[in-house]
Scaffold this motif. Structure first.
Motif, mmCIF file in Angstrom:
data_model
loop_
_atom_site.group_PDB
_atom_site.id
_atom_site.type_symbol
_atom_site.label_atom_id
_atom_site.label_comp_id
_atom_site.label_asym_id
_atom_site.label_seq_id
_atom_site.Cartn_x
_atom_site.Cartn_y
_atom_site.Cartn_z
ATOM 1 N N ALA A 1 0.844 -1.193 0.000
ATOM 2 C CA ALA A 1 0.000 0.000 0.000
ATOM 3 C C ALA A 1 0.879 1.242 0.000
ATOM 4 C CB ALA A 1 -0.911 0.010 1.222
ATOM 5 N N PRO A 2 0.522 2.276 -0.807
ATOM 6 C CA PRO A 2 1.361 3.481 -0.872
ATOM 7 C C PRO A 2 1.473 4.204 0.454
ATOM 8 C CG PRO A 2 -0.726 3.809 -2.005
ATOM 9 C CD PRO A 2 -0.649 2.362 -1.677
ATOM 10 N N PHE A 3 0.486 4.033 1.324
ATOM 11 C CA PHE A 3 0.531 4.673 2.634
ATOM 12 C C PHE A 3 0.382 3.592 3.704
ATOM 13 C CE2 PHE A 3 -1.425 7.645 -0.346
ATOM 14 C CZ PHE A 3 -0.495 8.673 -0.301
ATOM 15 N N GLY A 4 1.281 3.607 4.660
ATOM 16 C CA GLY A 4 1.215 2.633 5.738
ATOM 17 C C GLY A 4 2.077 1.409 5.545
ATOM 18 N N ASN A 5 2.615 1.189 4.330
ATOM 19 C CA ASN A 5 3.490 0.061 4.035
ATOM 20 C C ASN A 5 2.859 -1.280 4.390
ATOM 21 O OD1 ASN A 5 5.606 1.600 2.996
ATOM 22 N ND2 ASN A 5 6.472 1.967 5.032
ATOM 23 N N VAL A 6 1.560 -1.422 4.149
ATOM 24 C CA VAL A 6 0.885 -2.698 4.379
ATOM 25 C C VAL A 6 1.169 -3.608 3.191
ATOM 26 C CG1 VAL A 6 -1.319 -3.841 4.752
ATOM 27 C CG2 VAL A 6 -0.893 -1.591 5.754
ATOM 28 N N MET A 7 1.714 -4.803 3.463
ATOM 29 C CA MET A 7 2.099 -5.733 2.407
ATOM 30 C C MET A 7 1.067 -6.848 2.292
ATOM 31 S SD MET A 7 6.227 -6.021 3.081
ATOM 32 C CE MET A 7 6.421 -7.043 1.624
ATOM 33 N N ARG A 8 0.767 -7.210 1.049
ATOM 34 C CA ARG A 8 -0.174 -8.306 0.794
ATOM 35 C C ARG A 8 0.459 -9.246 -0.220
ATOM 36 N NH1 ARG A 8 -4.395 -9.058 -2.934
ATOM 37 N NH2 ARG A 8 -4.109 -6.921 -3.714
ATOM 38 N N PHE A 9 0.531 -10.518 0.119
ATOM 39 C CA PHE A 9 1.151 -11.505 -0.765
ATOM 40 C C PHE A 9 0.260 -11.746 -1.988
ATOM 41 C CE2 PHE A 9 1.785 -15.898 -2.185
ATOM 42 C CZ PHE A 9 3.151 -15.876 -2.454
ATOM 43 N N VAL A 10 0.862 -11.602 -3.182
ATOM 44 C CA VAL A 10 0.102 -11.790 -4.427
ATOM 45 C C VAL A 10 0.763 -12.805 -5.346
ATOM 46 C CG1 VAL A 10 -0.894 -9.469 -4.372
ATOM 47 C CG2 VAL A 10 1.301 -9.844 -5.514
ATOM 48 N N GLY A 11 1.821 -13.461 -4.887
ATOM 49 C CA GLY A 11 2.494 -14.449 -5.729
ATOM 50 C C GLY A 11 3.151 -13.792 -6.935
ATOM 51 N N PHE A 12 2.877 -14.351 -8.108
ATOM 52 C CA PHE A 12 3.489 -13.843 -9.346
ATOM 53 C C PHE A 12 2.560 -12.902 -10.105
ATOM 54 C CE2 PHE A 12 5.887 -17.691 -8.440
ATOM 55 C CZ PHE A 12 7.188 -17.265 -8.644
ATOM 56 N N ASP A 13 1.586 -12.326 -9.410
ATOM 57 C CA ASP A 13 0.672 -11.390 -10.083
ATOM 58 C C ASP A 13 1.406 -10.160 -10.610
ATOM 59 O OD1 ASP A 13 -1.453 -13.028 -9.721
ATOM 60 O OD2 ASP A 13 -2.387 -11.877 -8.089
ATOM 61 N N ASN A 14 2.409 -9.690 -9.884
ATOM 62 C CA ASN A 14 3.167 -8.529 -10.364
ATOM 63 C C ASN A 14 3.850 -8.828 -11.694
ATOM 64 O OD1 ASN A 14 2.529 -6.890 -8.152
ATOM 65 N ND2 ASN A 14 4.265 -7.657 -6.965
ATOM 66 N N TYR A 15 4.373 -10.036 -11.836
ATOM 67 C CA TYR A 15 5.018 -10.421 -13.087
ATOM 68 C C TYR A 15 3.994 -10.527 -14.210
ATOM 69 C CZ TYR A 15 9.106 -11.545 -10.226
ATOM 70 O OH TYR A 15 10.177 -11.467 -9.366
ATOM 71 N N ARG A 16 2.833 -11.107 -13.905
ATOM 72 C CA ARG A 16 1.781 -11.206 -14.928
ATOM 73 C C ARG A 16 1.298 -9.819 -15.347
ATOM 74 N NH1 ARG A 16 0.340 -16.111 -12.127
ATOM 75 N NH2 ARG A 16 -0.848 -14.934 -10.583
ATOM 76 N N THR A 17 1.186 -8.908 -14.385
ATOM 77 C CA THR A 17 0.770 -7.543 -14.708
ATOM 78 C C THR A 17 1.748 -6.884 -15.674
ATOM 79 O OG1 THR A 17 -0.310 -7.299 -12.548
ATOM 80 C CG2 THR A 17 0.251 -5.276 -13.740
ATOM 81 N N LEU A 18 3.032 -7.071 -15.423
ATOM 82 C CA LEU A 18 4.040 -6.475 -16.299
ATOM 83 C C LEU A 18 4.021 -7.096 -17.689
ATOM 84 C CD1 LEU A 18 7.082 -6.176 -13.858
ATOM 85 C CD2 LEU A 18 5.814 -4.299 -14.894
ATOM 86 N N LEU A 19 3.951 -8.416 -17.747
ATOM 87 C CA LEU A 19 4.022 -9.099 -19.043
ATOM 88 C C LEU A 19 2.794 -8.864 -19.905
ATOM 89 C CD1 LEU A 19 5.654 -12.472 -17.912
ATOM 90 C CD2 LEU A 19 6.737 -10.546 -19.061
ATOM 91 N N THR A 20 1.729 -8.369 -19.324
ATOM 92 C CA THR A 20 0.530 -8.033 -20.096
ATOM 93 C C THR A 20 0.349 -6.530 -20.263
ATOM 94 O OG1 THR A 20 -0.800 -8.146 -18.069
ATOM 95 C CG2 THR A 20 -0.670 -10.144 -19.427
ATOM 96 N N SER A 21 1.364 -5.751 -19.857
ATOM 97 C CA SER A 21 1.274 -4.290 -19.930
ATOM 98 C C SER A 21 1.935 -3.778 -21.209
ATOM 99 C CB SER A 21 1.951 -3.661 -18.711
ATOM 100 O OG SER A 21 2.047 -2.258 -18.872
ATOM 101 N N PRO A 22 1.220 -3.002 -22.027
ATOM 102 C CA PRO A 22 1.833 -2.415 -23.225
ATOM 103 C C PRO A 22 2.988 -1.471 -22.888
ATOM 104 C CG PRO A 22 -0.573 -2.289 -23.333
ATOM 105 C CD PRO A 22 -0.228 -2.706 -21.949
ATOM 106 N N ASP A 23 2.880 -0.750 -21.759
ATOM 107 C CA ASP A 23 3.963 0.160 -21.378
ATOM 108 C C ASP A 23 5.246 -0.600 -21.082
ATOM 109 O OD1 ASP A 23 2.379 2.388 -21.666
ATOM 110 O OD2 ASP A 23 1.845 2.522 -19.540
#
Length: 320
Positions: free
Chosen positions: A63-85
């Motif tokens: 989270a941008p405020f509070g530094n609350v972390m949530r485990f998402v596995g490889f979702d960050n990688y999937r988000t990047l690999l499907t991002s045109p940017d």
């Protein structure tokens, strides 16, 4: 006299033998690690722990405020690999590498061959002059090129007009404000700053070539270009192979010139992978999990490119 008293010298002998064996076999290893301990401790603090931490972050959303972390596995990688940017940043990075690496190595070889000829008492000055950009920080180099690229008072456009390439300053390129020229401007600045290192390495390789090869070629009537093509370049191939790998890694990691000159713009024209990591992690709304995933994907890309170049270029390397 008791039996224990009789056995005491034998036990002392065994203890002394064990200590001698320990000193002879085990102590050198312990001593070596003691000498390596400061370096290993530095690597642990500044390399291995950050690597583990960044991989841990890449598996979480923060989270941008509070530094609350949530485990998402490889979702960050999937988000990047499907991002045109993201794929646009990959394309820009590859164009940047293709622009800096061949140009830098070619110029380095040409200058190294020229510097290998007798230049009189000023030889040391020319070599030092070429090496100067290496010792200049990327921030200073960026500021220098910002002045050179200035559309009104920049010397680059001024001399291009004087040479007749453009009729006036208004027709000259807006180097840092145009999407068509911004990446070229960054490529020129990065190539210039890396050139001194490449020239020194290439010059060492050229000077290591035995003169007898050139003498034999001269006897056979070979000209300068023929000697360069058939003697210098083949025998320089190990040095060129080394420069190729080093320059590819450096180009993938280039940051300072981009940050000072364009900050990834205009638009996303110079948003390379490294600068995209910085932009995602620290600019606007920080997304450190996404940025860490980008860093690992970049590391994988660098390793793949290095192996491809090793497999393709190593066959043409002549060590004798």
């Amino acid at each position: 006299m008791s039996q224990s008293t009789l056995n005491q010298p034998l036990s002392l002998h065994r203890t002394a033998t064990g200590q001698a064996k320990w000193r002879r076999k085990i102590w050198p290893t312990v001593e070596a690690y003691l000498y390596l301990a400061p370096t290993l401790f530095g690597l642990l603090i500044f390399v291995f722990i950050p690597i583990f931490t960044s991989f841990h972050l890449s598996l979480h959303r923060i989270a941008p405020f509070g530094n609350v972390m949530r485990f998402v596995g490889f979702d960050n990688y999937r988000t990047l690999l499907t991002s045109p940017d993201y794929w646009d940043s990959v394309r820009i990075t590859l164009l940047f590498v293709l622009g800096t690496v061949p140009t830098g190595i070619t110029l380095a070889v040409v200058l190294a061959i020229l510097l290998s000829y007798p230049l009189g008492k000023m030889a040391w000055f020319y070599r030092a002059l070429i090496f100067v950009p290496v010792i200049i920080s990327s921030a200073v180099a960026g500021v220098l090129f910002r002045w050179l690229y200035h559309p009104v008072v920049g010397y680059l456009n001024y001399w291009m007009v004087q040479l007749g390439l453009f009729e006036n300053m208004q027709q000259a390129p807006n180097w840092l404000g145009s999407k068509e020229w911004a990446l070229v401007a960054v490529i020129i600045a990065t190539t210039w700053r890396q050139l001194g290192f490449n020239v020194i390495i290439a010059l060492a390789g050229v000077q290591n070539i035995d003169e007898s090869y050139y003498d034999a070629a001269k006897v056979d009537g070979a000209g300068v270009l023929q000697r360069i093509r058939h003697i210098t370049l083949p025998l320089l191939s190990p040095t060129l192979f080394f420069l190729l790998i080093i320059n590819i890694i450096y180009s993938f990691q280039a940051f300072g010139e981009i940050h000072i000159l364009t900050q990834g713009g205009p638009g996303r024209a110079t948003m390379t992978l490294v600068y995209s990591i910085f932009d995602t992690a620290f600019v606007g709304t920080p997304q450190r999990g996404i940025a860490s995933a980008q860093a690992y994907l970049l590391a994988i890309l660098v390793v793949i490119m290095s192996f491809i170049n090793y497999a393709a270029a190593n066959r043409r390397v002549h060590y004798q």
